[in-house]
Scaffold this motif. Structure first.
Motif, PDB file in Angstrom:
ATOM      1  N   MET A  55       0.381  -5.263  -1.674  1.00  0.00           N
ATOM      2  CA  MET A  55      -0.580  -4.908  -0.627  1.00  0.00           C
ATOM      3  C   MET A  55      -1.343  -6.159  -0.219  1.00  0.00           C
ATOM      4  N   THR A  56      -1.672  -6.252   1.059  1.00  0.00           N
ATOM      5  CA  THR A  56      -2.284  -7.478   1.563  1.00  0.00           C
ATOM      6  C   THR A  56      -3.768  -7.327   1.877  1.00  0.00           C
ATOM      7  N   THR A  57      -4.270  -6.111   1.954  1.00  0.00           N
ATOM      8  CA  THR A  57      -5.683  -5.865   2.252  1.00  0.00           C
ATOM      9  C   THR A  57      -6.235  -4.812   1.299  1.00  0.00           C
ATOM     10  N   PRO A  58      -7.556  -4.699   1.167  1.00  0.00           N
ATOM     11  CA  PRO A  58      -8.137  -3.723   0.247  1.00  0.00           C
ATOM     12  C   PRO A  58      -7.615  -2.307   0.496  1.00  0.00           C
ATOM     13  N   LEU A  59      -7.250  -1.626  -0.578  1.00  0.00           N
ATOM     14  CA  LEU A  59      -6.667  -0.282  -0.470  1.00  0.00           C
ATOM     15  C   LEU A  59      -7.630   0.734  -1.068  1.00  0.00           C
ATOM     16  N   PHE A  60      -8.143   1.616  -0.222  1.00  0.00           N
ATOM     17  CA  PHE A  60      -9.034   2.696  -0.634  1.00  0.00           C
ATOM     18  C   PHE A  60      -8.221   3.987  -0.728  1.00  0.00           C
ATOM     19  N   LEU A  61      -7.795   4.333  -1.919  1.00  0.00           N
ATOM     20  CA  LEU A  61      -6.978   5.535  -2.107  1.00  0.00           C
ATOM     21  C   LEU A  61      -7.463   6.261  -3.347  1.00  0.00           C
ATOM     22  N   GLY A  62      -8.149   7.370  -3.145  1.00  0.00           N
ATOM     23  CA  GLY A  62      -8.780   8.071  -4.236  1.00  0.00           C
ATOM     24  C   GLY A  62      -7.813   8.792  -5.147  1.00  0.00           C
ATOM     25  N   GLY A  63      -8.161   8.837  -6.424  1.00  0.00           N
ATOM     26  CA  GLY A  63      -7.408   9.609  -7.392  1.00  0.00           C
ATOM     27  C   GLY A  63      -8.082  10.952  -7.598  1.00  0.00           C
ATOM     28  N   VAL A  64      -8.132  11.406  -8.830  1.00  0.00           N
ATOM     29  CA  VAL A  64      -8.774  12.683  -9.147  1.00  0.00           C
ATOM     30  C   VAL A  64     -10.247  12.638  -8.783  1.00  0.00           C
ATOM     31  N   ASN A  65     -10.876  11.496  -9.035  1.00  0.00           N
ATOM     32  CA  ASN A  65     -12.281  11.295  -8.685  1.00  0.00           C
ATOM     33  C   ASN A  65     -12.381  10.102  -7.746  1.00  0.00           C
ATOM     34  N   PRO A  66     -12.312  10.329  -6.415  1.00  0.00           N
ATOM     35  CA  PRO A  66     -12.280   9.231  -5.449  1.00  0.00           C
ATOM     36  C   PRO A  66     -13.476   8.299  -5.540  1.00  0.00           C
ATOM     37  N   ALA A  67     -14.620   8.810  -5.995  1.00  0.00           N
ATOM     38  CA  ALA A  67     -15.820   7.984  -6.076  1.00  0.00           C
ATOM     39  C   ALA A  67     -15.766   6.991  -7.229  1.00  0.00           C
ATOM     40  N   ALA A  68     -14.837   7.216  -8.168  1.00  0.00           N
ATOM     41  CA  ALA A  68     -14.806   6.363  -9.353  1.00  0.00           C
ATOM     42  C   ALA A  68     -13.473   5.664  -9.589  1.00  0.00           C
ATOM     43  N   ASP A  69     -12.390   6.204  -9.036  1.00  0.00           N
ATOM     44  CA  ASP A  69     -11.064   5.662  -9.344  1.00  0.00           C
ATOM     45  C   ASP A  69     -10.222   5.481  -8.086  1.00  0.00           C
ATOM     46  N   VAL A  70      -9.287   4.536  -8.198  1.00  0.00           N
ATOM     47  CA  VAL A  70      -8.258   4.329  -7.171  1.00  0.00           C
ATOM     48  C   VAL A  70      -6.917   4.605  -7.830  1.00  0.00           C
ATOM     49  N   GLU A  71      -6.037   5.273  -7.116  1.00  0.00           N
ATOM     50  CA  GLU A  71      -4.752   5.622  -7.715  1.00  0.00           C
ATOM     51  C   GLU A  71      -3.670   5.635  -6.645  1.00  0.00           C
ATOM     52  N   LEU A  72      -2.579   4.951  -6.934  1.00  0.00           N
ATOM     53  CA  LEU A  72      -1.430   4.932  -6.033  1.00  0.00           C
ATOM     54  C   LEU A  72      -0.303   5.701  -6.698  1.00  0.00           C
ATOM     55  N   ARG A  73      -0.074   6.932  -6.232  1.00  0.00           N
ATOM     56  CA  ARG A  73       0.862   7.831  -6.876  1.00  0.00           C
ATOM     57  C   ARG A  73       2.084   8.082  -6.003  1.00  0.00           C
ATOM     58  N   PRO A  74       3.222   8.447  -6.614  1.00  0.00           N
ATOM     59  CA  PRO A  74       4.442   8.718  -5.854  1.00  0.00           C
ATOM     60  C   PRO A  74       4.269   9.721  -4.705  1.00  0.00           C
ATOM     61  N   PRO A  75       3.513  10.840  -4.876  1.00  0.00           N
ATOM     62  CA  PRO A  75       3.366  11.761  -3.744  1.00  0.00           C
ATOM     63  C   PRO A  75       2.754  11.098  -2.501  1.00  0.00           C
ATOM     64  N   SER A  76       1.798  10.197  -2.709  1.00  0.00           N
ATOM     65  CA  SER A  76       1.189   9.500  -1.571  1.00  0.00           C
ATOM     66  C   SER A  76       2.215   8.616  -0.873  1.00  0.00           C
ATOM     67  N   LEU A  77       3.018   7.907  -1.655  1.00  0.00           N
ATOM     68  CA  LEU A  77       4.044   7.031  -1.093  1.00  0.00           C
ATOM     69  C   LEU A  77       5.117   7.852  -0.382  1.00  0.00           C
ATOM     70  N   LYS A  78       5.458   8.992  -0.960  1.00  0.00           N
ATOM     71  CA  LYS A  78       6.458   9.853  -0.334  1.00  0.00           C
ATOM     72  C   LYS A  78       5.951  10.382   1.007  1.00  0.00           C
ATOM     73  N   GLY A  79       4.644  10.694   1.075  1.00  0.00           N
ATOM     74  CA  GLY A  79       4.064  11.138   2.341  1.00  0.00           C
ATOM     75  C   GLY A  79       4.135  10.052   3.409  1.00  0.00           C
ATOM     76  N   LEU A  80       3.902   8.808   3.027  1.00  0.00           N
ATOM     77  CA  LEU A  80       4.001   7.695   3.969  1.00  0.00           C
ATOM     78  C   LEU A  80       5.436   7.529   4.457  1.00  0.00           C
ATOM     79  N   MET A  81       6.374   7.632   3.543  1.00  0.00           N
ATOM     80  CA  MET A  81       7.779   7.512   3.922  1.00  0.00           C
ATOM     81  C   MET A  81       8.164   8.617   4.896  1.00  0.00           C
ATOM     82  N   ARG A  82       7.666   9.803   4.676  1.00  0.00           N
ATOM     83  CA  ARG A  82       7.981  10.938   5.550  1.00  0.00           C
ATOM     84  C   ARG A  82       7.436  10.691   6.955  1.00  0.00           C
TER      85      ARG A  82
END
Length: 378
Positions: free
Chosen positions: A1-28
């Motif tokens: 990734m080339t720029t800051p990535l804001f992608l919330g996990g279970v607790n968006p205010a505390a964690d960042v998480e890049l999970r397969p479902p998110s990537l699959k949604g982008l591919m779709r």
């Protein structure tokens, strides 16, 4: 990734998480975007999409796994971005008053994906999936404010059955050529709809590499400042008697008619507008706050509260160590037929037909600040 990535996990205010479902949604999303020119009809694209990604009638025909993660360094909320007025403008929601409101992954992180596709999938669909991955890596991003350049994902390598199909472009010229090759794969011809029913490539698309730089954060900030110059009416500087931007530069006021329309509606001088603000074309909702009168106004659609921007900002890494800013415009039917734009605030309310003009975005591509850039398409 080339720029800051804001992608919330279970607790968006505390964690960042890049999970397969998110990537699959982008591919779709990008699969839909690149498949339409060749198929011509959404109904035909949908058949391919459901076949590959799955639907209520069947499972997906491929498995996606993240096999490697490197340098995914999380930065806590509360970072001081006051000197990055462009980032603050583009990051509305995750950045407020010069401070990041959510944690994010800092630039430089890398992930490796493995896609295992079942043998009964046609060559047409697998080829389209490969094209979609390239499009994601050339134009796309993940997380909040993705269309504004945050979370930009740059494709470094693509292997199909062990054969290398992609390597990092060395410079702006090579990047331009790679994008043109991709658009040739997409088959932009007169057969594809000139104005698709959803966000997709068409003959009306516009792609430009507008600027390069050595630092991706500074580069995205420059694009944000330029967009703010283009769109903003500015705030009045009482000492100078002119309207200025946050860094005290005189505002251009290219959309002064938008400002006047809403101000006159709120004041009662205009009871029934004949049009809506031109900047609606950048997406909905479109909000106003007049410092002089302390009044607020909102502009959205009667039945739809949100319409994503058709303008995509992407920061791409080059093998030279530099970065390139790519602007992509994907015009499509802006709102469903019969939908109207509503303007409200201060007890005033008005509705008008939706009549956006994509030329108001195209003009941004032609800014003098981008004179050293390259037009890729058309």
């Amino acid at each position: 990734m080339t720029t800051p990535l804001f992608l919330g996990g279970v607790n968006p205010a505390a964690d960042v998480e890049l999970r397969p479902p998110s990537l699959k949604g982008l591919m779709r999303f990008w699969f839909r975007a690149v498949a339409l020119p060749g198929k011509g009809r959404w109904e035909d694209v949908k058949v391919m999409e459901n076949r590959l990604f799955g639907s209520t009638e069947g499972q997906a025909q491929f498995l996606l796994s993240v096999v490697d993660r490197r340098d995914l360094n999380q930065v806590t909320a509360g970072q001081n971005w006051k000197n990055y007025q462009g980032l603050g403008y583009l990051g509305y929601g995750v950045v407020d008053r010069g401070e990041t409101k959510r944690p994010y992954f800092e630039p430089g992180g890398k992930i490796t994906l493995r896609l295992s596709i079942k043998k009964n999938i046609s060559q047409e669909i697998t080829t389209c999936l490969s094209t979609a991955l390239k499009a994601l890596g050339l134009f796309g991003a993940a997380g909040a404010r993705a269309r504004k350049g945050f979370g930009s994902l740059s494709l470094e390598s693509l292997r199909v059955d062990g054969e290398e199909k992609w390597s990092v472009p060395r410079n702006m010229g090579e990047l331009r050529d790679r994008i043109r090759e991709l658009l040739k794969e997409i088959n932009l011809t007169d057969v594809c709809p000139s104005e698709p029913g959803y966000t997709a490539f068409s003959t009306q698309a516009k792609v430009s590499i507008v600027k390069t730089g050595k630092d991706p954060i500074h580069l995205l900030d420059e694009i944000g400042r330029e967009l703010l110059r283009y769109r903003s009416y500015g705030c009045r500087d009482r000492n100078r008697g002119v309207h200025v931007l946050p860094w005290r530069e005189k505002a251009e006021q290219n959309f002064a008619d938008d400002h006047d329309l809403i101000l006159h509606l709120l004041s009662g001088r205009l009871s029934q507008p004949q049009s809506h603000p031109r900047r609606v074309v950048f997406g909905l909702p479109h909000n106003y706050f007049f410092l002089s009168t302390r009044q607020k106004a909102s502009v959205d659609a009667r039945n739809y509260k949100r319409r994503a921007s058709p303008l995509f900002i992407h920061i791409h890494a080059l093998a030279s160590g530099e970065y390139a800013a790519i602007l992509t415009l994907l015009p499509a039917v802006f709102l469903p037929e019969g939908e109207r734009i509503k303007m409200s605030g201060g007890g005033k309310y008005a509705e008008v037909d939706c009549r956006v003009n994509y030329r108001d975005i195209e003009n941004f591509f032609n800014r003098s600040a981008f004179k050293n850039g390259m037009v890729v398409w058309p």
